[in-house]
Motif scaffolding. Structure first.
Motif, PDB file in Angstrom:
ATOM      1  N   UNK A 170       7.454  -6.983  16.683  1.00 57.94           N
ATOM      2  CA  UNK A 170       8.021  -5.642  16.832  1.00 57.94           C
ATOM      3  C   UNK A 170       7.057  -4.516  16.560  1.00 57.94           C
ATOM      4  N   UNK A 171       5.765  -4.812  16.466  1.00 55.77           N
ATOM      5  CA  UNK A 171       4.748  -3.791  16.215  1.00 55.77           C
ATOM      6  C   UNK A 171       4.055  -3.420  17.526  1.00 55.77           C
ATOM      7  N   UNK A 172       3.779  -2.137  17.711  1.00 47.59           N
ATOM      8  CA  UNK A 172       3.150  -1.638  18.929  1.00 47.59           C
ATOM      9  C   UNK A 172       1.745  -1.145  18.611  1.00 47.59           C
TER      10      UNK A 172
ATOM     11  N   UNK B 187       0.410   1.039  10.636  1.00 53.83           N
ATOM     12  CA  UNK B 187      -0.680   0.497   9.840  1.00 53.83           C
ATOM     13  C   UNK B 187      -0.644  -1.013   9.863  1.00 53.83           C
ATOM     14  N   UNK B 188      -1.747  -1.633  10.273  1.00 51.93           N
ATOM     15  CA  UNK B 188      -1.805  -3.087  10.410  1.00 51.93           C
ATOM     16  C   UNK B 188      -2.830  -3.651   9.444  1.00 51.93           C
ATOM     17  N   UNK B 189      -2.407  -4.609   8.653  1.00 54.33           N
ATOM     18  CA  UNK B 189      -3.302  -5.349   7.762  1.00 54.33           C
ATOM     19  C   UNK B 189      -3.660  -6.663   8.438  1.00 54.33           C
ATOM     20  N   UNK B 190      -4.948  -6.881   8.688  1.00 55.76           N
ATOM     21  CA  UNK B 190      -5.415  -8.177   9.173  1.00 55.76           C
ATOM     22  C   UNK B 190      -5.661  -9.044   7.944  1.00 55.76           C
TER      23      UNK B 190
ATOM     24  N   UNK C 217      -4.176   1.879   1.330  1.00 60.97           N
ATOM     25  CA  UNK C 217      -5.217   2.575   2.072  1.00 60.97           C
ATOM     26  C   UNK C 217      -4.691   3.077   3.414  1.00 60.97           C
ATOM     27  N   UNK C 218      -3.924   2.242   4.095  1.00 62.03           N
ATOM     28  CA  UNK C 218      -3.370   2.643   5.389  1.00 62.03           C
ATOM     29  C   UNK C 218      -2.360   3.776   5.226  1.00 62.03           C
ATOM     30  N   UNK C 219      -1.565   3.730   4.169  1.00 59.62           N
ATOM     31  CA  UNK C 219      -0.605   4.810   3.917  1.00 59.62           C
ATOM     32  C   UNK C 219      -1.347   6.128   3.687  1.00 59.62           C
TER      33      UNK C 219
ATOM     34  N   UNK D  68       4.608   3.084   9.338  1.00 61.84           N
ATOM     35  CA  UNK D  68       5.170   1.758   9.556  1.00 61.84           C
ATOM     36  C   UNK D  68       4.049   0.754   9.322  1.00 61.84           C
ATOM     37  N   UNK D  69       4.416  -0.461   8.890  1.00 60.96           N
ATOM     38  CA  UNK D  69       3.375  -1.407   8.484  1.00 60.96           C
ATOM     39  C   UNK D  69       3.652  -2.796   9.035  1.00 60.96           C
ATOM     40  N   UNK D  70       2.577  -3.490   9.324  1.00 62.45           N
ATOM     41  CA  UNK D  70       2.658  -4.880   9.775  1.00 62.45           C
ATOM     42  C   UNK D  70       1.471  -5.643   9.208  1.00 62.45           C
TER      43      UNK D  70
END
Length: 230
Positions: A108-110, A117-120, A166-168, A174-176
């Motif tokens: 559900x992330x685009x 914000x995406x954490x690998x 950090x992403x915030x 929104x986060x994934x």
């Protein structure tokens, strides 16, 4: 050279991990470095007993950390009756990156959302170059997509909570968490739990395998190794 293909994964106390590796559509001999059966040395000894002279081992590892650089060659040397060629690790291949992006979308992330914000999330290593590869992946995604991306590790710094913070601070709303693990297991579960503590609404992706593209990459590593050995 008529050499059997042997894939070797890390192994885990979590039975989901081995089951995921066995579900890869390969038709290869499956083995593990530790914690799961059969062990790599047992598979190689069996091949030697069957009269095989050569084998190609493809490590189902995403980085060149201790297991790839030290453990694997040492285990191969324990079976001197067999000439074993070791393929390159799967690494940061574009096929795997595409799977990770597909997993994000399925969760559900685009990637086109600049507020995402995406954490690998990867296992982490004391061998810095192995972590640098994941950091480089996050940088590539930051360059190619509007989403905001940061790396995190289960056993190294930064951890997933720090990456979300950090992403915030960079403006993510929104986060994934994009799983950079081949299979489910204890470490991915740890990352998921800590991510939910930091952000209860975080989206979590599935592991990279099983996926036919992982099998394609394994076979490509196998044939490239055969070509080098010829």
């Amino acid at each position: 050279m008529n050499a059997p293909l042997v894939v070797v994964a890390h192994g885990s106390r979590d039975p989901r991990s081995a089951a995921t590796i066995r579900a890869l559509p390969l038709g290869a001999r499956v083995s593990f470095l530790d914690l799961s059966a059969p062990l790599l040395t047992d598979v190689l000894c069996s091949l030697a007993a069957q009269g095989h002279r050569d084998a190609v081992v493809v490590p189902l590892l995403l980085g060149s950390a201790y297991h790839a650089r030290v453990d694997l060659p040492a285990l191969v040397r324990e079976v001197p009756r067999l000439r074993v060629s070791i393929a390159d690790v799967l690494g940061q291949d574009p096929l795997l990156e595409n799977i990770a992006l597909d997993r994000l979308r399925a969760a559900g992330a685009d990637p086109a959302d600049p507020s995402l914000g995406v954490v690998v999330a990867a296992v982490g290593s004391s061998h810095a170059p192995a972590n640098d590869a994941v950091i480089a992946l996050a940088r590539r995604w930051n360059t190619r997509y509007p989403m905001l991306v940061a790396p995190a590790f289960a056993t190294a710094k930064p951890d997933v909570a720090s990456a979300i913070a950090k992403l915030r601070a960079r403006g993510a709303r929104r986060f994934a968490v994009a799983s950079w693990f081949l299979a489910p297991g204890l470490l991915p579960d740890r990352i998921a739990a800590r991510a939910r503590q930091a952000e209860p609404s975080v989206l979590l992706t599935d592991s990279l395998a099983p996926d036919p593209r992982v099998a394609e990459l394994v076979l490509a590593r196998y044939h490239a190794t055969l070509a080098r050995a010829a």
